[in-house]
Enzyme design. Structure first.
Site, PDB file in Angstrom:
ATOM      1  CG  ASP A   3      -2.801   6.436  -4.179  1.00 49.78           C
ATOM      2  OD1 ASP A   3      -2.552   5.219  -4.179  1.00 49.78           O
ATOM      3  OD2 ASP A   3      -2.063   7.080  -4.908  1.00 49.78           O
ATOM      4  CB  SER A   4       0.782   4.763  -1.633  1.00 45.68           C
ATOM      5  OG  SER A   4       0.847   4.936  -2.790  1.00 45.68           O
ATOM      6  CB  CYS A  61      -4.581   2.787  -4.026  1.00 44.04           C
ATOM      7  SG  CYS A  61      -3.173   1.962  -4.025  1.00 44.04           S
ATOM      8  CD  GLU A  91       3.919   9.769  -4.209  1.00 46.67           C
ATOM      9  OE1 GLU A  91       4.192  10.501  -3.331  1.00 46.67           O
ATOM     10  OE2 GLU A  91       2.812   9.509  -4.633  1.00 46.67           O
ATOM     11  CB  CYS A 149      -0.284   1.625 -10.801  1.00 45.35           C
ATOM     12  SG  CYS A 149       0.407   2.736  -9.377  1.00 45.35           S
ATOM     13  CG  HIS A 164       1.534   6.790  -8.295  1.00 45.22           C
ATOM     14  ND1 HIS A 164       0.819   5.994  -7.286  1.00 45.22           N
ATOM     15  CD2 HIS A 164       2.286   7.699  -7.456  1.00 45.22           C
ATOM     16  CE1 HIS A 164       1.080   6.609  -6.168  1.00 45.22           C
ATOM     17  NE2 HIS A 164       2.044   7.904  -6.386  1.00 45.22           N
TER      18      HIS A 164
HETATM   19  N1  DGL Z   1      -1.401   4.513  -6.766  1.00 43.24           N
HETATM   20  C1  DGL Z   1      -1.073   2.998  -6.188  1.00 43.24           C
HETATM   21  C2  DGL Z   1      -1.500   1.995  -7.067  1.00 43.24           C
HETATM   22  O1  DGL Z   1      -2.801   2.517  -7.848  1.00 43.24           O
HETATM   23  C3  DGL Z   1       0.137   2.921  -6.049  1.00 43.24           C
HETATM   24  C4  DGL Z   1       0.571   1.912  -4.947  1.00 43.24           C
HETATM   25  C5  DGL Z   1       2.122   2.037  -4.480  1.00 43.24           C
HETATM   26  O2  DGL Z   1       2.148   3.060  -3.608  1.00 43.24           O
HETATM   27  O3  DGL Z   1       3.122   1.168  -4.992  1.00 43.24           O
HETATM   28  O4  DGL Z   1      -1.679   0.817  -7.122  1.00 43.24           O
END
Ligand code: DGL
Length: 286
Positions: free
Chosen positions: A21-22, A84, A163, A195, A197
């Protein structure tokens, strides 16, 4: 085609399951996987040097996702979870083409169960700008919405708040009010968390939406799909396996990922530094 000569050699059942993931969002998927597969070895890559993914164009996301997948495959991953939504929407088909020997499981916004649940016939979707702009969400909406109205709400800025560990802060609550209130005003009784997150903000979103609104997270279904794919491909971990392990890696700062994990009470594990082979420079941090 797979660029790595070794990529077919690690499919033994003792190799890890890789996730990327990011940042820390995919840990909401990892949590569900650990529940279902307590004896597994997990290797979680957080590409925090390039977080957030949400504002990036699809082509760039495909390059980044391929580098994340290659990094995990080099370390023996026998299945990869694209934990992600943004990377799944932009890159899942491309990853399957590039690395045909490795099974990939990606995120799909849970529009189908939301449509099945809604009584008001209005469903909201919270997601990153790239997920909202991508074909994947449009495809699931076209396929499953029936006569239900699906309102897609991009949420720029939320991933950055999460984050930063800023969950119950005025800044996060202001963004959430801005994104959730229009869905409620339109009559949504079901909201899709599009998402990985966003489940980390579940109590805050529920507080704004009220107890009667159902918030849907795809993580349990995706974890279930991983178990299914492991069985189909005969990659399941032996039942006699010892207790599972979890290792994190980040392209950002390992010490700060360690602090994020502790602060948000996420599953613990050692954190390594990772460097991706990318032709592009990471975006400057804001
Ligand atoms: N967790 C990522 C998602 O599900 C986040 C993407 C991001 O970094 O903007 O889309």
């Amino acid at each position: 085609m797979c660029a790595l000569p070794l990529c077919t050699m690690h499919h033994q059942s003792h190799a890890p399951i890789g996730l990327f993931d990011s940042g820390i969002g995919g840990i909401t998927v990892l949590r569900e996987l650990q529940r279902l597969l307590p004896a597994e070895q997990f290797l979680y890559l957080a590409d925090q040097a390039r977080c957030p993914y949400g504002p990036r164009p699809a082509e760039e996301l495909r390059t980044i996702a391929a580098a994340c997948a290659a990094w995990l495959i080099e370390r023996g991953a026998r299945l990869i979870v694209v934990a992600c939504n943004t990377a799944s929407a932009a890159a899942l088909a491309d990853l399957r083409r590039r690395f045909p020997a490795v099974p990939f499981v990606g995120m799909v916004p849970p529009v189908k169960p939301a449509v099945a649940h809604t009584r008001s016939r209005v469903v909201g979707v919270l997601a990153t700008p790239a997920t909202i702009a991508g074909d994947l969400l449009r495809d699931v909406v076209d396929r499953w919405s029936g006569g239900v109205r699906v309102i897609e709400q991009p949420c720029p800025g939320l991933v950055e708040q999460i984050e930063a560990g800023a969950l119950d802060t005025p800044g996060s609550m202001e963004l959430l009010h801005r994104y959730v209130t229009p869905l409620l005003a339109a009559g949504a009784d079901t909201i899709v968390l599009g998402c990985t997150h966003y489940p980390l903000l579940l109590p805050q979103i529920q507080r704004i939406a009220g107890a009667d609104v159902l918030l849907l997270d795809a993580a349990p279904a995706v974890a279930g799909r991983v178990v299914q794919v492991l069985a189909e491909r005969r990659l399941a971990y032996p039942e006699s396996a010892p207790a599972g392990t979890l290792t994190y890696a980040t392209t950002g700062d390992p010490a700060s990922l360690t602090r994020q994990i502790e602060r948000l009470d996420l599953p613990r594990g050692p954190v390594q530094a990772a460097r991706l082979e990318l032709d592009m420079e990471p975006a400057a941090k804001s």
